[in-house]
Every structure is written in structure tokens, then in C-alpha cells.
Design an enzyme around this catalytic site. Structure first.
Site, PDB file in Angstrom:
ATOM      1  N   ASP A   1       0.828  -1.197   0.000  1.00 19.89           N
ATOM      2  CA  ASP A   1       0.000   0.000   0.000  1.00 19.89           C
ATOM      3  C   ASP A   1       0.867   1.254   0.000  1.00 19.89           C
ATOM      4  OD1 ASP A   1      -2.324   1.479   0.049  1.00 19.89           O
ATOM      5  OD2 ASP A   1      -2.577   1.348   2.226  1.00 19.89           O
TER       6      ASP A   1
ATOM      7  N   ASN B   1     -10.415  -3.567  -6.598  1.00 20.74           N
ATOM      8  CA  ASN B   1      -9.639  -2.578  -7.356  1.00 20.74           C
ATOM      9  C   ASN B   1     -10.257  -2.239  -8.710  1.00 20.74           C
ATOM     10  OD1 ASN B   1      -6.355  -3.679  -6.175  1.00 20.74           O
ATOM     11  ND2 ASN B   1      -7.677  -2.028  -5.441  1.00 20.74           N
TER      12      ASN B   1
END
Length: 249
Positions: A29, A77
Site C-alpha cells: 500500500d 480494485n
């Protein structure tokens, strides 16, 4: 009937100092924030993130990690802007194309978990080609989670369990945690020992929820593009000082 497999040994035995992990997973991340801090487009952060994947996967082998699992693209996503999704898929193509020879040379087995077959046909073909070429590798295993969501994985496993019971292949009375795990994407991998998330966020984001039941969790402030072998070594050092009791004393 489906027979019950022998329980996998728990890292750390029946409790004590954790020692060295066999299986490490990372939620990568911070690519976007890395780029934003440098006034660069988000794709620049993703490109640098791919470089971090290369560095960390090599470092993991040097540090003796048996299995490294990376959260590359979640089932959520797809909600990102189409241009960003397209950029991410392009980077995946480039990674597979550029890294396959090193994986073969280093004896690394590539595994993919998640519904990767929902990707474009050419990308599915590339993924399956690399998986096949490295299938018999006897070194470390690199697991890439593509179009993966843990809740979806658990639901799919539950459906397969129900189908096996319906077809008389599985006696529901024999169903326990060990048997259920044979229906998960990670069924042939060692238990997850350590889950790392970069960028300071402290959540699992639908990643390996079942597998993380007794994993150690480590949240680090480092943005993924800045994560490297030294950062990984520091994470393993932190893990090694923890006590793992698995519900015992």
C-alpha cells in the site's frame, strides 16, 4: 470420501518465540501517496511499486522465506478509474514478461490466487505460461494475488464443500477447519506466519482473512515503493521477538 489431511505444523510449535517465518504476506500500500508526495502521476508510484516487488522478492529468498504472498490486485480494485486499471494491467504484463527468466533461473515457483481468469485473455495466457514454466521449481514460492478477495474465496470454498457433500464425496460430519482449508486457494501452502501492511494503514482489506487467524500482524509506516530488503529484514526481526501461543499459555 474426502479424507482429513494431517494438521499442518504451527510455526513456533505449541507456543514461544516466533523465530523465522515460513510464509509472509504483504499488503502493498502507498503507491499513490508516494507519487503524490513527489507531484508525480499515480502510475509513477505503481511503476516504483513494481521495482519494490523485485527487490523484496529477491530479499525474501535471501532471508530464507519459503513463501512470499503479495496482494497485487484485489477484486475491489476494479472500482478504480479505468485508465489506472489499464496501467496496472500493463505493469503486470511487463513484470511477467521481464521476470520469468529470473524466476526460472532462481528456481522460484509462481503461484496465483484469486479469479485471475477474469483478466484479459492475453494476460491470462501470460500468467498461466509463467505458472506452468515454474511449476516444478524446488526453491521459494512467490504467490501473486490477482483479482483476489478473501470473502469471495471463502464463499467459493463453502460452495465447493456443499457440492462435495451433495455428491456424496464429503461426509459433513467430518468437516472441520483442516478439511475446509483444502478447499481454499492456499490449500497447498504453509500456514501464514506474518502479515505486513505498508503505508501506516491498519486493516486487512479483505486479504487472507481465514489464513490470518493466527498470523502475526505488522503495520509499518513505510510506503510500498520505499519498502526494500532492509525494511523486510527489520520486519522479520520484529516478528522473531514475538511470542506465539495459538490460544495457549
Amino acid at each position: 470420501m474426502i479424507s482429513r489431511p494431517a494438521p499442518a505444523p504451527l510455526a513456533g510449535g505449541d507456543g514461544g518465540i516466533a523465530g523465522a517465518p515460513r510464509h509472509v504476506a504483504i499488503i502493498m500500500d502507498g503507491n499513490g501517496r508516494w507519487a503524490k508526495a513527489r507531484r508525480l502521476p499515480r502510475i509513477a508510484g505503481h511503476r516504483q511499486g513494481v521495482e519494490a516487488v523485485r527487490k523484496v522478492s529477491r530479499a525474501a529468498r535471501e532471508l530464507g522465506i519459503e513463501v512470499l504472498t503479495l496482494y497485487a490486485f484485489s477484486s475491489e480494485n476494479w472500482r478504480r478509474p479505468p485508465a489506472e486499471v489499464s496501467d496496472l494491467m500493463g505493469l503486470l504484463r511487463r513484470f511477467l514478461r521481464n521476470e520469468v527468466e529470473e524466476l526460472v533461473r532462481e528456481g522460484v515457483r509462481l503461484r496465483v490466487i484469486g479469479d485471475y481468469r477474469a483478466l484479459s485473455p492475453d494476460l491470462v495466457e501470460m500468467v498461466e505460461d509463467v505458472v506452468e514454466r515454474t511449476r516444478d521449481a524446488e526453491g521459494a514460492t512467490l504467490v501473486i494475488a490477482l483479482n483476489y478477495g478473501s470473502q469471495r474465496e471463502i464463499l467459493a470454498a463453502a460452495r465447493r464443500v456443499a457440492e462435495a457433500a451433495r455428491d456424496g464425496v464429503l461426509n459433513p460430519d467430518t468437516l472441520d477447519e483442516a478439511v475446509f482449508e483444502t478447499f481454499l486457494d492456499t490449500h497447498d501452502l504453509p500456514p501464514l506466519d506474518l502479515m505486513i501492511r505498508t503505508s501506516g494503514e491498519q486493516r486487512l482489506s479483505n486479504f487472507l482473512l481465514w489464513q490470518a487467524a493466527y498470523a502475526e500482524l505488522l503495520f509499518v509506516d513505510t510506503l510500498w515503493p520505499d519498502f526494500d530488503g532492509a525494511t523486510l529484514a527489520a520486519a522479520l526481526s520484529s516478528y522473531g521477538m514475538r511470542h506465539r501461543r495459538f490460544g495457549g499459555l
